[in-house]
Write a protein that holds these residues in place. Structure first.
Motif, PDB file in Angstrom:
ATOM      1  N   THR A  27       0.874  -1.165   0.000  1.00  0.00           N
ATOM      2  CA  THR A  27       0.000   0.000   0.000  1.00  0.00           C
ATOM      3  C   THR A  27       0.914   1.219   0.000  1.00  0.00           C
ATOM      4  OG1 THR A  27      -1.619  -1.228   1.294  1.00  0.00           O
ATOM      5  CG2 THR A  27      -1.836   1.172   1.269  1.00  0.00           C
ATOM      6  N   TYR A  28       0.590   2.210  -0.827  1.00  0.00           N
ATOM      7  CA  TYR A  28       1.479   3.360  -0.953  1.00  0.00           C
ATOM      8  C   TYR A  28       0.680   4.635  -1.199  1.00  0.00           C
ATOM      9  CZ  TYR A  28       0.641   3.973  -5.916  1.00  0.00           C
ATOM     10  OH  TYR A  28       0.030   4.247  -7.106  1.00  0.00           O
ATOM     11  N   VAL A  29       1.382   5.761  -1.092  1.00  0.00           N
ATOM     12  CA  VAL A  29       0.843   7.071  -1.455  1.00  0.00           C
ATOM     13  C   VAL A  29       1.929   7.774  -2.253  1.00  0.00           C
ATOM     14  CG1 VAL A  29       0.110   9.319  -0.558  1.00  0.00           C
ATOM     15  CG2 VAL A  29      -0.647   7.221   0.568  1.00  0.00           C
ATOM     16  N   PHE A  30       1.545   8.358  -3.395  1.00  0.00           N
ATOM     17  CA  PHE A  30       2.487   9.143  -4.199  1.00  0.00           C
ATOM     18  C   PHE A  30       2.291  10.609  -3.846  1.00  0.00           C
ATOM     19  CE2 PHE A  30       3.614  11.505  -8.088  1.00  0.00           C
ATOM     20  CZ  PHE A  30       4.942  11.117  -8.184  1.00  0.00           C
ATOM     21  N   HIS A  31       3.405  11.284  -3.506  1.00  0.00           N
ATOM     22  CA  HIS A  31       3.337  12.684  -3.087  1.00  0.00           C
ATOM     23  C   HIS A  31       4.625  13.405  -3.469  1.00  0.00           C
ATOM     24  CE1 HIS A  31       2.060  16.080  -0.600  1.00  0.00           C
ATOM     25  NE2 HIS A  31       3.262  16.081  -0.071  1.00  0.00           N
ATOM     26  N   GLU A  32       4.508  14.403  -4.334  1.00  0.00           N
ATOM     27  CA  GLU A  32       5.618  15.292  -4.704  1.00  0.00           C
ATOM     28  C   GLU A  32       6.893  14.538  -5.083  1.00  0.00           C
ATOM     29  OE1 GLU A  32       6.038  18.278  -1.666  1.00  0.00           O
ATOM     30  OE2 GLU A  32       4.027  19.078  -2.068  1.00  0.00           O
ATOM     31  N   GLY A  33       6.766  13.575  -5.984  1.00  0.00           N
ATOM     32  CA  GLY A  33       7.929  12.863  -6.497  1.00  0.00           C
ATOM     33  C   GLY A  33       8.419  11.697  -5.656  1.00  0.00           C
ATOM     34  N   TYR A  34       7.694  11.372  -4.605  1.00  0.00           N
ATOM     35  CA  TYR A  34       8.066  10.269  -3.722  1.00  0.00           C
ATOM     36  C   TYR A  34       6.907   9.283  -3.581  1.00  0.00           C
ATOM     37  CZ  TYR A  34      12.116  12.911  -2.029  1.00  0.00           C
ATOM     38  OH  TYR A  34      13.294  13.599  -1.938  1.00  0.00           O
ATOM     39  N   ILE A  35       7.248   8.034  -3.420  1.00  0.00           N
ATOM     40  CA  ILE A  35       6.294   6.991  -3.059  1.00  0.00           C
ATOM     41  C   ILE A  35       6.502   6.734  -1.574  1.00  0.00           C
ATOM     42  CG2 ILE A  35       5.743   4.543  -3.318  1.00  0.00           C
ATOM     43  CD1 ILE A  35       6.715   4.913  -6.281  1.00  0.00           C
ATOM     44  N   TYR A  36       5.461   6.968  -0.776  1.00  0.00           N
ATOM     45  CA  TYR A  36       5.521   6.756   0.676  1.00  0.00           C
ATOM     46  C   TYR A  36       4.853   5.437   1.026  1.00  0.00           C
ATOM     47  CZ  TYR A  36       7.041  11.561   1.407  1.00  0.00           C
ATOM     48  OH  TYR A  36       7.767  12.723   1.394  1.00  0.00           O
ATOM     49  N   ALA A  37       5.462   4.699   1.935  1.00  0.00           N
ATOM     50  CA  ALA A  37       4.899   3.421   2.365  1.00  0.00           C
ATOM     51  C   ALA A  37       5.416   3.106   3.767  1.00  0.00           C
ATOM     52  CB  ALA A  37       5.275   2.310   1.392  1.00  0.00           C
ATOM     53  N   HIS A  38       4.873   2.049   4.318  1.00  0.00           N
ATOM     54  CA  HIS A  38       5.345   1.566   5.618  1.00  0.00           C
ATOM     55  C   HIS A  38       5.282   0.047   5.595  1.00  0.00           C
ATOM     56  CE1 HIS A  38       1.129   0.873   6.331  1.00  0.00           C
ATOM     57  NE2 HIS A  38       1.440   0.212   7.427  1.00  0.00           N
ATOM     58  N   SER A  39       6.037  -0.552   6.473  1.00  0.00           N
ATOM     59  CA  SER A  39       6.098  -2.003   6.509  1.00  0.00           C
ATOM     60  C   SER A  39       6.623  -2.454   7.856  1.00  0.00           C
ATOM     61  CB  SER A  39       7.048  -2.499   5.413  1.00  0.00           C
ATOM     62  OG  SER A  39       7.206  -3.890   5.468  1.00  0.00           O
ATOM     63  N   LYS A  40       6.340  -3.692   8.176  1.00  0.00           N
ATOM     64  CA  LYS A  40       7.032  -4.285   9.304  1.00  0.00           C
ATOM     65  C   LYS A  40       8.457  -4.543   8.853  1.00  0.00           C
ATOM     66  CE  LYS A  40       2.964  -6.337  11.320  1.00  0.00           C
ATOM     67  NZ  LYS A  40       2.245  -7.565  11.654  1.00  0.00           N
ATOM     68  N   GLU A  41       9.375  -4.540   9.796  1.00  0.00           N
ATOM     69  CA  GLU A  41      10.779  -4.752   9.483  1.00  0.00           C
ATOM     70  C   GLU A  41      10.979  -6.225   9.124  1.00  0.00           C
ATOM     71  OE1 GLU A  41      13.742  -4.300  12.651  1.00  0.00           O
ATOM     72  OE2 GLU A  41      14.670  -2.839  11.319  1.00  0.00           O
ATOM     73  N   GLY A  42      11.021  -6.512   7.841  1.00  0.00           N
ATOM     74  CA  GLY A  42      11.148  -7.883   7.376  1.00  0.00           C
ATOM     75  C   GLY A  42      12.032  -7.959   6.148  1.00  0.00           C
ATOM     76  N   ARG A  43      11.763  -8.927   5.311  1.00  0.00           N
ATOM     77  CA  ARG A  43      12.603  -9.245   4.165  1.00  0.00           C
ATOM     78  C   ARG A  43      12.832  -8.057   3.224  1.00  0.00           C
ATOM     79  NH1 ARG A  43      11.344 -14.460   0.478  1.00  0.00           N
ATOM     80  NH2 ARG A  43      13.477 -14.828  -0.167  1.00  0.00           N
ATOM     81  N   LYS A  44      11.752  -7.369   2.785  1.00  0.00           N
ATOM     82  CA  LYS A  44      11.948  -6.297   1.809  1.00  0.00           C
ATOM     83  C   LYS A  44      12.715  -5.125   2.411  1.00  0.00           C
ATOM     84  CE  LYS A  44       7.441  -4.051   2.023  1.00  0.00           C
ATOM     85  NZ  LYS A  44       6.802  -5.073   2.852  1.00  0.00           N
ATOM     86  N   ILE A  45      12.448  -4.794   3.685  1.00  0.00           N
ATOM     87  CA  ILE A  45      13.169  -3.696   4.331  1.00  0.00           C
ATOM     88  C   ILE A  45      14.649  -4.044   4.430  1.00  0.00           C
ATOM     89  CG2 ILE A  45      13.456  -2.374   6.477  1.00  0.00           C
ATOM     90  CD1 ILE A  45      10.945  -1.568   4.842  1.00  0.00           C
ATOM     91  N   LYS A  46      14.953  -5.257   4.844  1.00  0.00           N
ATOM     92  CA  LYS A  46      16.357  -5.679   4.940  1.00  0.00           C
ATOM     93  C   LYS A  46      17.042  -5.625   3.573  1.00  0.00           C
ATOM     94  CE  LYS A  46      15.597  -8.500   9.008  1.00  0.00           C
ATOM     95  NZ  LYS A  46      15.393  -9.837   9.546  1.00  0.00           N
ATOM     96  N   MET A  47      16.319  -6.047   2.523  1.00  0.00           N
ATOM     97  CA  MET A  47      16.898  -6.023   1.172  1.00  0.00           C
ATOM     98  C   MET A  47      17.120  -4.588   0.701  1.00  0.00           C
ATOM     99  SD  MET A  47      14.875  -9.158  -0.688  1.00  0.00           S
ATOM    100  CE  MET A  47      15.900  -9.245  -2.170  1.00  0.00           C
ATOM    101  N   MET A  48      16.148  -3.694   0.961  1.00  0.00           N
ATOM    102  CA  MET A  48      16.287  -2.300   0.513  1.00  0.00           C
ATOM    103  C   MET A  48      17.378  -1.574   1.289  1.00  0.00           C
ATOM    104  SD  MET A  48      12.399  -1.110  -0.520  1.00  0.00           S
ATOM    105  CE  MET A  48      11.675  -1.355   1.113  1.00  0.00           C
ATOM    106  N   ARG A  49      17.616  -1.964   2.526  1.00  0.00           N
ATOM    107  CA  ARG A  49      18.726  -1.380   3.281  1.00  0.00           C
ATOM    108  C   ARG A  49      20.062  -1.773   2.655  1.00  0.00           C
ATOM    109  NH1 ARG A  49      16.305  -2.641   9.293  1.00  0.00           N
ATOM    110  NH2 ARG A  49      15.084  -0.712   9.508  1.00  0.00           N
TER     111      ARG A  49
END
Length: 164
Positions: free
Chosen positions: A44-66
């Motif tokens: 789930t996301y929101v697009f605002h002023e050139g950014y995609i905003y989202a939130h997540s539990k700290e899991g696989r995708k967050i670890k990969m994006m870090r």
């Protein structure tokens, strides 16, 4: 009985049309890559002023994006199999780390998503407007955004008309 003819057109979305799709949808698919593994997951996301905003539990995708902040994001709208729009953006993952960044990011998400919330899985930080340290089943909630650096979009539009 009059025969019906179909007129189909494939094309490329303009920058304005791409932004329209981004602004008007709330579910997209994020693609991450780290440690020789590709991972694509809906968010789930929101697009605002050139950014995609989202939130997540700290899991696989967050670890990969870090590990690798370069991501791809895909959104589509479908009326049917021959009337659709698809957008792909590339960007850079940015974790919202300070309290002021988190509050600002969560406000952007809450303003857009609150009228649409129907389940726990889309509720930013489980309904709390002040996010920082939410822990549930050992996972910390993480607010983040993706700075859009490049985008492309395609569409198909088919219409039917009588041959009279």
């Amino acid at each position: 009985m009059n025969p019906i003819k179909f007129n189909s057109m494939l094309g490329t979305l303009s920058g304005e049309q791409i932004e329209h799709v981004l602004r008007n949808q709330i579910i997209g698919r994020i693609g991450c890559y780290a440690a020789d593994e590709v991972y694509v997951v809906p968010v789930t996301y929101v697009f605002h002023e050139g950014y995609i905003y989202a939130h997540s539990k700290e899991g696989r995708k967050i670890k990969m994006m870090r590990k690798n902040p370069n991501v791809c994001f895909q959104i589509d709208t479908m009326e049917n199999m021959t009337n659709w729009r698809s957008v792909i953006v590339w960007g850079v993952y940015e974790e919202l780390k300070t309290e002021s960044e988190q509050v600002a990011g969560m406000k952007i998400m809450m303003d857009r998503l609150m009228p649409l919330i129907t389940s726990e899985s889309v509720r930013p930080t489980q309904g709390n407007a002040h996010p920082p340290e939410i822990i549930e089943k050992g996972f910390k909630a993480v607010a983040y955004r993706i700075k859009v650096t490049k985008s492309t979009g395609r569409f198909e539009k088919t219409s039917a008309y009588d041959l009279e």
